[in-house]
Design a protein around this motif. Sequence first.
Motif, PDB file in Angstrom:
ATOM      1  N   SER A  12       0.808  -1.220   0.000  1.00  0.00           N
ATOM      2  CA  SER A  12       0.000   0.000   0.000  1.00  0.00           C
ATOM      3  C   SER A  12       0.844   1.274   0.000  1.00  0.00           C
ATOM      4  O   SER A  12       0.689   2.140   0.846  1.00  0.00           O
ATOM      5  CB  SER A  12      -0.961  -0.014   1.187  1.00  0.00           C
ATOM      6  OG  SER A  12      -0.227  -0.155   2.398  1.00  0.00           O
ATOM      7  N   ASP A  13       1.676   1.378  -0.995  1.00  0.00           N
ATOM      8  CA  ASP A  13       2.499   2.569  -1.204  1.00  0.00           C
ATOM      9  C   ASP A  13       2.032   3.208  -2.510  1.00  0.00           C
ATOM     10  O   ASP A  13       1.989   2.537  -3.550  1.00  0.00           O
ATOM     11  CB  ASP A  13       3.971   2.157  -1.291  1.00  0.00           C
ATOM     12  CG  ASP A  13       4.918   3.324  -1.394  1.00  0.00           C
ATOM     13  OD1 ASP A  13       4.533   4.383  -1.948  1.00  0.00           O
ATOM     14  OD2 ASP A  13       6.059   3.191  -0.929  1.00  0.00           O
ATOM     15  N   LEU A  14       1.693   4.485  -2.472  1.00  0.00           N
ATOM     16  CA  LEU A  14       1.177   5.156  -3.672  1.00  0.00           C
ATOM     17  C   LEU A  14       2.143   5.073  -4.852  1.00  0.00           C
ATOM     18  O   LEU A  14       1.713   5.140  -6.001  1.00  0.00           O
ATOM     19  CB  LEU A  14       0.829   6.613  -3.359  1.00  0.00           C
ATOM     20  CG  LEU A  14      -0.388   6.815  -2.453  1.00  0.00           C
ATOM     21  CD1 LEU A  14      -0.512   8.278  -2.043  1.00  0.00           C
ATOM     22  CD2 LEU A  14      -1.656   6.333  -3.127  1.00  0.00           C
ATOM     23  N   GLN A  15       3.420   4.899  -4.604  1.00  0.00           N
ATOM     24  CA  GLN A  15       4.392   4.771  -5.692  1.00  0.00           C
ATOM     25  C   GLN A  15       4.199   3.484  -6.491  1.00  0.00           C
ATOM     26  O   GLN A  15       4.667   3.383  -7.619  1.00  0.00           O
ATOM     27  CB  GLN A  15       5.821   4.835  -5.152  1.00  0.00           C
ATOM     28  CG  GLN A  15       6.178   6.188  -4.594  1.00  0.00           C
ATOM     29  CD  GLN A  15       7.612   6.247  -4.096  1.00  0.00           C
ATOM     30  OE1 GLN A  15       8.396   5.332  -4.288  1.00  0.00           O
ATOM     31  NE2 GLN A  15       7.945   7.342  -3.445  1.00  0.00           N
ATOM     32  N   ASN A  16       3.508   2.503  -5.920  1.00  0.00           N
ATOM     33  CA  ASN A  16       3.273   1.233  -6.610  1.00  0.00           C
ATOM     34  C   ASN A  16       2.032   1.251  -7.500  1.00  0.00           C
ATOM     35  O   ASN A  16       1.845   0.363  -8.329  1.00  0.00           O
ATOM     36  CB  ASN A  16       3.124   0.097  -5.591  1.00  0.00           C
ATOM     37  CG  ASN A  16       4.399  -0.161  -4.834  1.00  0.00           C
ATOM     38  OD1 ASN A  16       5.492   0.043  -5.349  1.00  0.00           O
ATOM     39  ND2 ASN A  16       4.271  -0.594  -3.597  1.00  0.00           N
ATOM     40  N   VAL A  17       1.189   2.246  -7.334  1.00  0.00           N
ATOM     41  CA  VAL A  17      -0.086   2.289  -8.046  1.00  0.00           C
ATOM     42  C   VAL A  17       0.087   2.315  -9.567  1.00  0.00           C
ATOM     43  O   VAL A  17      -0.653   1.622 -10.281  1.00  0.00           O
ATOM     44  CB  VAL A  17      -0.962   3.451  -7.546  1.00  0.00           C
ATOM     45  CG1 VAL A  17      -2.248   3.540  -8.341  1.00  0.00           C
ATOM     46  CG2 VAL A  17      -1.262   3.281  -6.059  1.00  0.00           C
ATOM     47  N   PRO A  18       1.064   3.050 -10.127  1.00  0.00           N
ATOM     48  CA  PRO A  18       1.227   3.015 -11.591  1.00  0.00           C
ATOM     49  C   PRO A  18       1.479   1.608 -12.142  1.00  0.00           C
ATOM     50  O   PRO A  18       1.073   1.302 -13.267  1.00  0.00           O
ATOM     51  CB  PRO A  18       2.429   3.931 -11.845  1.00  0.00           C
ATOM     52  CG  PRO A  18       2.421   4.884 -10.690  1.00  0.00           C
ATOM     53  CD  PRO A  18       1.952   4.056  -9.512  1.00  0.00           C
ATOM     54  N   LEU A  19       2.101   0.742 -11.359  1.00  0.00           N
ATOM     55  CA  LEU A  19       2.314  -0.644 -11.811  1.00  0.00           C
ATOM     56  C   LEU A  19       0.987  -1.346 -12.062  1.00  0.00           C
ATOM     57  O   LEU A  19       0.819  -2.047 -13.066  1.00  0.00           O
ATOM     58  CB  LEU A  19       3.118  -1.428 -10.766  1.00  0.00           C
ATOM     59  CG  LEU A  19       4.546  -0.979 -10.513  1.00  0.00           C
ATOM     60  CD1 LEU A  19       5.113  -1.705  -9.299  1.00  0.00           C
ATOM     61  CD2 LEU A  19       5.394  -1.210 -11.746  1.00  0.00           C
ATOM     62  N   ILE A  20       0.060  -1.145 -11.149  1.00  0.00           N
ATOM     63  CA  ILE A  20      -1.272  -1.750 -11.311  1.00  0.00           C
ATOM     64  C   ILE A  20      -1.961  -1.172 -12.540  1.00  0.00           C
ATOM     65  O   ILE A  20      -2.550  -1.897 -13.343  1.00  0.00           O
ATOM     66  CB  ILE A  20      -2.126  -1.531 -10.041  1.00  0.00           C
ATOM     67  CG1 ILE A  20      -1.596  -2.366  -8.886  1.00  0.00           C
ATOM     68  CG2 ILE A  20      -3.596  -1.822 -10.299  1.00  0.00           C
ATOM     69  CD1 ILE A  20      -1.815  -3.858  -9.000  1.00  0.00           C
ATOM     70  N   GLY A  21      -1.893   0.141 -12.701  1.00  0.00           N
ATOM     71  CA  GLY A  21      -2.523   0.784 -13.853  1.00  0.00           C
ATOM     72  C   GLY A  21      -1.969   0.269 -15.170  1.00  0.00           C
ATOM     73  O   GLY A  21      -2.724  -0.037 -16.103  1.00  0.00           O
ATOM     74  N   GLN A  22      -0.659   0.149 -15.257  1.00  0.00           N
ATOM     75  CA  GLN A  22      -0.031  -0.347 -16.493  1.00  0.00           C
ATOM     76  C   GLN A  22      -0.405  -1.797 -16.758  1.00  0.00           C
ATOM     77  O   GLN A  22      -0.696  -2.172 -17.897  1.00  0.00           O
ATOM     78  CB  GLN A  22       1.485  -0.206 -16.399  1.00  0.00           C
ATOM     79  CG  GLN A  22       1.956   1.224 -16.417  1.00  0.00           C
ATOM     80  CD  GLN A  22       3.421   1.363 -16.041  1.00  0.00           C
ATOM     81  OE1 GLN A  22       4.101   0.401 -15.702  1.00  0.00           O
ATOM     82  NE2 GLN A  22       3.917   2.594 -16.096  1.00  0.00           N
ATOM     83  N   ALA A  23      -0.421  -2.615 -15.714  1.00  0.00           N
ATOM     84  CA  ALA A  23      -0.770  -4.023 -15.885  1.00  0.00           C
ATOM     85  C   ALA A  23      -2.221  -4.187 -16.335  1.00  0.00           C
ATOM     86  O   ALA A  23      -2.514  -4.956 -17.261  1.00  0.00           O
ATOM     87  CB  ALA A  23      -0.527  -4.787 -14.580  1.00  0.00           C
ATOM     88  N   VAL A  24      -3.128  -3.453 -15.719  1.00  0.00           N
ATOM     89  CA  VAL A  24      -4.546  -3.556 -16.078  1.00  0.00           C
ATOM     90  C   VAL A  24      -4.763  -3.058 -17.499  1.00  0.00           C
ATOM     91  O   VAL A  24      -5.489  -3.690 -18.282  1.00  0.00           O
ATOM     92  CB  VAL A  24      -5.437  -2.798 -15.066  1.00  0.00           C
ATOM     93  CG1 VAL A  24      -6.856  -2.632 -15.587  1.00  0.00           C
ATOM     94  CG2 VAL A  24      -5.439  -3.526 -13.727  1.00  0.00           C
TER      95      VAL A  24
END
Length: 155
Positions: A12-24
């Motif tokens: 739950s680190d906001l810096q990891n959120v782009p990874l989820i966006g790119q994967a989805v």
Amino acid sequence: MSGRRITLAITSDLQNVPLIGQAVERLCSLIPLSDVESHQIALCVVEAVNNAIVHAYGNETEHEVEVIFGQYPDHLILQICDTGRAMDPKHLESQAASPFDFDPCRLNCIPEKGLGLAIIRKTMDEVTYTTSEGKNILILTKSFRPCQAKEEPLR
């Protein structure tokens, strides 16, 4: 109904959120959705994951947010899961005034917060939220026409 699914998880680190966006967005590109629809769905997931981190976990970074991407013949189901504070289900109810109803010529009236759920409700075909045994699940459903299926399979 048969489907295929993949589970993505981040701390739950906001810096990891782009990874989820790119994967989805990449996963969406493998099914019969336009590039715009794929981007919109990824944006919805990013908004939901951000909300889980900020609101459910209070920006604490040692927790997990899970995204389950389920592909079915004519629809997509995305589940965003956390074990933080539950969201008040009233936030998902349609509101009399849309946060999108503002005068763009009056910069001091442009909303700065509260657009995430409005974007999600406007983009997705169905949005539901459940809490059970300490697990919060936001379920986003998007339908598509199966006759436009792309040849490349989900891996």
